[in-house]
Design a protein around this motif. Structure first.
Motif, PDB file in Angstrom:
ATOM      1  N   UNK A 107       0.828  -1.218   0.000  1.00 38.82           N
ATOM      2  CA  UNK A 107       0.000   0.000   0.000  1.00 38.82           C
ATOM      3  C   UNK A 107       0.857   1.262   0.000  1.00 38.82           C
ATOM      4  N   UNK A 108       1.897   1.266   0.792  1.00 41.64           N
ATOM      5  CA  UNK A 108       2.774   2.434   0.858  1.00 41.64           C
ATOM      6  C   UNK A 108       3.467   2.657  -0.483  1.00 41.64           C
ATOM      7  N   UNK A 109       3.990   1.592  -1.076  1.00 42.22           N
ATOM      8  CA  UNK A 109       4.656   1.718  -2.385  1.00 42.22           C
ATOM      9  C   UNK A 109       3.655   2.192  -3.439  1.00 42.22           C
ATOM     10  N   UNK A 110       2.456   1.602  -3.463  1.00 39.33           N
ATOM     11  CA  UNK A 110       1.423   2.047  -4.400  1.00 39.33           C
ATOM     12  C   UNK A 110       1.107   3.517  -4.207  1.00 39.33           C
ATOM     13  N   UNK A 111       0.885   3.907  -2.958  1.00 40.94           N
ATOM     14  CA  UNK A 111       0.532   5.288  -2.651  1.00 40.94           C
ATOM     15  C   UNK A 111       1.604   6.251  -3.160  1.00 40.94           C
ATOM     16  N   UNK A 112       2.845   5.960  -2.848  1.00 37.37           N
ATOM     17  CA  UNK A 112       3.944   6.842  -3.246  1.00 37.37           C
ATOM     18  C   UNK A 112       4.066   6.918  -4.768  1.00 37.37           C
ATOM     19  N   UNK A 113       4.047   5.775  -5.432  1.00 45.24           N
ATOM     20  CA  UNK A 113       4.178   5.760  -6.893  1.00 45.24           C
ATOM     21  C   UNK A 113       3.019   6.493  -7.570  1.00 45.24           C
ATOM     22  N   UNK A 114       1.803   6.197  -7.142  1.00 46.42           N
ATOM     23  CA  UNK A 114       0.634   6.843  -7.761  1.00 46.42           C
ATOM     24  C   UNK A 114       0.612   8.332  -7.437  1.00 46.42           C
ATOM     25  N   UNK A 115       0.952   8.702  -6.206  1.00 45.92           N
ATOM     26  CA  UNK A 115       0.954  10.103  -5.812  1.00 45.92           C
ATOM     27  C   UNK A 115       1.946  10.908  -6.652  1.00 45.92           C
ATOM     28  N   UNK A 116       3.171  10.386  -6.818  1.00 46.92           N
ATOM     29  CA  UNK A 116       4.159  11.090  -7.636  1.00 46.92           C
ATOM     30  C   UNK A 116       3.699  11.185  -9.094  1.00 46.92           C
ATOM     31  N   UNK A 117       3.100  10.129  -9.598  1.00 47.76           N
ATOM     32  CA  UNK A 117       2.619  10.141 -10.976  1.00 47.76           C
ATOM     33  C   UNK A 117       1.505  11.173 -11.152  1.00 47.76           C
ATOM     34  N   UNK A 118       0.529  11.203 -10.242  1.00 46.51           N
ATOM     35  CA  UNK A 118      -0.578  12.157 -10.332  1.00 46.51           C
ATOM     36  C   UNK A 118      -0.057  13.577 -10.145  1.00 46.51           C
ATOM     37  N   UNK A 119       0.870  13.772  -9.230  1.00 46.88           N
ATOM     38  CA  UNK A 119       1.427  15.114  -8.998  1.00 46.88           C
ATOM     39  C   UNK A 119       2.143  15.620 -10.239  1.00 46.88           C
ATOM     40  N   UNK A 120       2.916  14.765 -10.904  1.00 41.38           N
ATOM     41  CA  UNK A 120       3.617  15.202 -12.111  1.00 41.38           C
ATOM     42  C   UNK A 120       2.652  15.417 -13.271  1.00 41.38           C
ATOM     43  N   UNK A 121       1.554  14.676 -13.288  1.00 43.17           N
ATOM     44  CA  UNK A 121       0.557  14.790 -14.342  1.00 43.17           C
ATOM     45  C   UNK A 121      -0.302  16.042 -14.169  1.00 43.17           C
ATOM     46  N   UNK A 122      -0.568  16.444 -12.930  1.00 45.48           N
ATOM     47  CA  UNK A 122      -1.394  17.595 -12.592  1.00 45.48           C
ATOM     48  C   UNK A 122      -2.714  17.570 -13.379  1.00 45.48           C
ATOM     49  N   UNK A 123      -3.574  16.575 -13.114  1.00 44.60           N
ATOM     50  CA  UNK A 123      -4.761  16.371 -13.940  1.00 44.60           C
ATOM     51  C   UNK A 123      -5.807  17.467 -13.800  1.00 44.60           C
ATOM     52  N   UNK A 124      -6.493  17.735 -14.897  1.00 43.70           N
ATOM     53  CA  UNK A 124      -7.634  18.647 -14.915  1.00 43.70           C
ATOM     54  C   UNK A 124      -8.905  17.806 -14.908  1.00 43.70           C
ATOM     55  N   UNK A 125     -10.058  18.416 -14.628  1.00 44.86           N
ATOM     56  CA  UNK A 125     -11.298  17.633 -14.591  1.00 44.86           C
ATOM     57  C   UNK A 125     -11.574  16.877 -15.889  1.00 44.86           C
ATOM     58  N   UNK A 126     -11.233  17.467 -17.022  1.00 48.35           N
ATOM     59  CA  UNK A 126     -11.480  16.784 -18.290  1.00 48.35           C
ATOM     60  C   UNK A 126     -10.619  15.534 -18.430  1.00 48.35           C
ATOM     61  N   UNK A 127      -9.536  15.454 -17.677  1.00 48.20           N
ATOM     62  CA  UNK A 127      -8.660  14.296 -17.724  1.00 48.20           C
ATOM     63  C   UNK A 127      -9.164  13.115 -16.924  1.00 48.20           C
ATOM     64  N   UNK A 128     -10.275  13.297 -16.204  1.00 44.40           N
ATOM     65  CA  UNK A 128     -10.785  12.201 -15.390  1.00 44.40           C
ATOM     66  C   UNK A 128     -11.286  11.042 -16.247  1.00 44.40           C
ATOM     67  N   UNK A 129     -11.532  11.273 -17.516  1.00 43.78           N
ATOM     68  CA  UNK A 129     -11.914  10.181 -18.410  1.00 43.78           C
ATOM     69  C   UNK A 129     -10.802   9.146 -18.505  1.00 43.78           C
ATOM     70  N   UNK A 130      -9.578   9.575 -18.253  1.00 45.81           N
ATOM     71  CA  UNK A 130      -8.436   8.648 -18.291  1.00 45.81           C
ATOM     72  C   UNK A 130      -8.594   7.531 -17.264  1.00 45.81           C
ATOM     73  N   UNK A 131      -9.352   7.777 -16.199  1.00 42.04           N
ATOM     74  CA  UNK A 131      -9.566   6.739 -15.185  1.00 42.04           C
ATOM     75  C   UNK A 131     -10.271   5.519 -15.764  1.00 42.04           C
ATOM     76  N   UNK A 132     -11.073   5.728 -16.810  1.00 34.73           N
ATOM     77  CA  UNK A 132     -11.747   4.587 -17.446  1.00 34.73           C
ATOM     78  C   UNK A 132     -10.744   3.588 -18.005  1.00 34.73           C
ATOM     79  N   UNK A 133      -9.567   4.075 -18.353  1.00 34.08           N
ATOM     80  CA  UNK A 133      -8.517   3.206 -18.889  1.00 34.08           C
ATOM     81  C   UNK A 133      -7.487   2.832 -17.824  1.00 34.08           C
ATOM     82  N   UNK A 134      -7.194   3.765 -16.937  1.00 35.57           N
ATOM     83  CA  UNK A 134      -6.141   3.535 -15.948  1.00 35.57           C
ATOM     84  C   UNK A 134      -6.535   2.534 -14.868  1.00 35.57           C
ATOM     85  N   UNK A 135      -7.774   2.588 -14.432  1.00 35.84           N
ATOM     86  CA  UNK A 135      -8.193   1.665 -13.368  1.00 35.84           C
ATOM     87  C   UNK A 135      -8.143   0.206 -13.832  1.00 35.84           C
ATOM     88  N   UNK A 136      -8.718  -0.114 -14.994  1.00 34.36           N
ATOM     89  CA  UNK A 136      -8.566  -1.505 -15.461  1.00 34.36           C
ATOM     90  C   UNK A 136      -7.101  -1.867 -15.739  1.00 34.36           C
TER      91      UNK A 136
END
Length: 178
Positions: free
Chosen positions: A16-45
């Motif tokens: 969980x800690x490794x996942x949290x850190x990796x995903x947090x750094x990735x999301x922080x570098x990505x700096x997503x906008x609301x329109x980018x939330x559609x990407x979750x349809x692909x990222x979650x699977x």
């Protein structure tokens, strides 16, 4: 509780800690906008499939880690969704500031774009529909903002709007989502 249980629990917590850190750094570098939330349809699977592929590979090599990756396949999409939503909120907070106020049956919104020194004002008489009627620039002044258009000036100070209808009037503003 057995010693084995605590060992498994520690490994799950490390995942969980490794996942949290990796995903947090990735999301922080990505700096997503609301329109980018559609990407979750692909990222979650994708995260589920990736963890299951790793589990399958480990099933052949080291069977003792398979269960951890299957558990991670179930947990990591929820973690990614949560962190992605937090990233969108942070992005909006860094980009916009919005206030609203109501006069009779009309709701007014003032949106300040933090990076462009630009503001806009909209009004709405019905739910789900708004009309933009005022655009201009702003500059920061002591404890607030000076909003200027071609022909008018308004001041937002301490969550009050001054000069909207008449020169001396003040209207209480409510900060909204951003």
């Amino acid at each position: 509780m057995s010693k084995n249980f605590f060992r498994h629990l520690i490994i799950v917590i490390i995942f969980l800690i490794v996942d949290y850190v990796l995903i947090w750094f990735w999301v922080k570098s990505m700096n997503p906008e609301p329109s980018g939330s559609i990407a979750l349809l692909f990222l979650l699977p994708f995260t589920v499939i990736l963890n299951l592929i790793i589990a399958l590979i480990l099933y052949i090599k080291k069977k003792k880690y398979v269960l951890y990756f299957i558990m991670n396949a179930l947990i990591s999409p929820f973690l990614m969704s949560y962190l992605f939503k937090q990233g969108i909120s942070r992005s909006l907070d860094n980009t916009y500031q919005e206030w609203s106020f109501r006069i009779a049956d009309t709701t007014f919104n003032i949106t300040r774009e933090k990076q462009d020194k630009y503001f806009s004002m909209t009004y709405s008489n019905t739910e789900g529909m708004s009309v933009g009627f005022l655009n201009g620039n702003y500059k920061s002044v002591k404890d607030g903002y000076l909003l200027t258009t071609d022909s008018n000036q308004y001041i937002i100070k301490n969550d009050f709007l001054f000069g909207f209808r008449k020169k001396g009037d003040s209207i209480k503003l409510t900060k909204t989502l951003f």
